[in-house]
Design a protein around this motif. Structure first.
Motif, PDB file in Angstrom:
ATOM      1  N   UNK A  90       0.828  -1.216   0.000  1.00 34.04           N
ATOM      2  CA  UNK A  90       0.000   0.000   0.000  1.00 34.04           C
ATOM      3  C   UNK A  90       0.857   1.257   0.000  1.00 34.04           C
ATOM      4  N   UNK A  91       1.907   1.224  -0.815  1.00 34.70           N
ATOM      5  CA  UNK A  91       2.789   2.384  -0.942  1.00 34.70           C
ATOM      6  C   UNK A  91       2.880   2.784  -2.410  1.00 34.70           C
ATOM      7  N   UNK A  92       2.995   4.084  -2.656  1.00 36.47           N
ATOM      8  CA  UNK A  92       3.236   4.530  -4.019  1.00 36.47           C
ATOM      9  C   UNK A  92       4.729   4.364  -4.315  1.00 36.47           C
ATOM     10  N   UNK A  93       5.177   4.797  -5.490  1.00 30.68           N
ATOM     11  CA  UNK A  93       6.547   4.509  -5.896  1.00 30.68           C
ATOM     12  C   UNK A  93       7.606   5.337  -5.165  1.00 30.68           C
ATOM     13  N   UNK A 112      11.607   5.601  -0.593  1.00 33.57           N
ATOM     14  CA  UNK A 112      12.044   6.096   0.713  1.00 33.57           C
ATOM     15  C   UNK A 112      12.108   4.982   1.749  1.00 33.57           C
ATOM     16  N   UNK A 113      11.127   4.084   1.742  1.00 38.16           N
ATOM     17  CA  UNK A 113      11.148   2.973   2.696  1.00 38.16           C
ATOM     18  C   UNK A 113      12.399   2.119   2.492  1.00 38.16           C
ATOM     19  N   UNK A 114      12.705   1.809   1.236  1.00 37.83           N
ATOM     20  CA  UNK A 114      13.886   0.992   0.946  1.00 37.83           C
ATOM     21  C   UNK A 114      15.149   1.703   1.438  1.00 37.83           C
ATOM     22  N   UNK A 115      15.272   2.988   1.142  1.00 33.87           N
ATOM     23  CA  UNK A 115      16.444   3.748   1.578  1.00 33.87           C
ATOM     24  C   UNK A 115      16.542   3.776   3.109  1.00 33.87           C
ATOM     25  N   UNK A 119      18.200  -0.910   1.978  1.00 35.18           N
ATOM     26  CA  UNK A 119      18.169  -1.873   0.874  1.00 35.18           C
ATOM     27  C   UNK A 119      17.914  -1.148  -0.438  1.00 35.18           C
ATOM     28  N   UNK A 120      18.098  -1.862  -1.529  1.00 34.23           N
ATOM     29  CA  UNK A 120      17.820  -1.341  -2.866  1.00 34.23           C
ATOM     30  C   UNK A 120      16.585  -2.044  -3.410  1.00 34.23           C
TER      31      UNK A 120
END
Length: 188
Positions: A90-93, A112-115, A119-120
């Motif tokens: 449920x997140x946009x890009x 942003x979540x990955x950063x 993680x990538x």
């Protein structure tokens, strides 16, 4: 003085290592020829990476080793959960897409979540490699790293597996769905 270094307690570290070892041994097809003892030694010498792997685990990613880079000496982990990690849906890009939404903004965005996790996002090529180890995302989909040329036009890419085939699709980067999250990779 409080340390800002992200480290797991001894108990958390051992629990995570036990989980990763069990997953490694259960899925040898993902890392043929690799030895858990060497992976564990590398993990133990990089406690900040254990923190990242724990975050991947907590959000439902089920990280596992999918390769080894002999040039750098890095073990490569991907999220190997059957469906897109539940704690990352449920997140946009990306942030620009999030900011462009006038109403009904999702709680977060994949980039942003990955950063924040360290993680990538998987690329399309990495996503296809993941699918060689099993069948993933048969009910969900996962955002993948989108080329700048597509992103500049407002789009973003996502993948899933239906009918025994990996599909790559596009959507407006600001879109989000309960069944779409993202998968990541980590080098240790």
């Amino acid at each position: 003085m409080i340390s800002s270094k992200k480290e797991l307690s001894a108990d958390q570290r051992q629990e995570l290592l036990n989980t990763l070892k069990a997953r490694f041994e259960k899925n040898m097809n993902r890392h043929e020829g690799l030895d858990w003892k060497q992976v564990q030694a590398k993990l133990e010498s990089n406690p900040e990476k254990l923190w990242v792997l724990d975050d991947m685990e907590i959000t439902g990613g089920e990280p596992d080793v999918v390769g080894y880079d002999s040039t750098t000496g890095d073990y490569i982990f991907y999220d190997c959960s059957a469906e897109s990690p539940k704690g990352r849906r449920s997140v946009c890009y990306d942030r620009a897409a999030w900011e462009s939404r006038k109403e009904h903004k999702p709680a977060n965005n994949a980039v942003d979540m990955a950063a924040d996790m360290g993680i990538e996002l998987l690329t399309e090529e990495q996503y296809r490699k993941l699918q060689q180890f099993g069948t993933f995302d048969t009910k969900t989909s996962s955002w993948v790293k989108t080329p700048d040329t597509i992103r500049k036009l407002g789009g973003a890419l996502f993948c899933d597996c239906r009918y025994g085939h990996v599909f790559v699709y596009h959507n407006g980067a600001e879109s989000y769905y309960a069944a779409r999250g993202f998968r990541g990779s980590l080098r240790v």
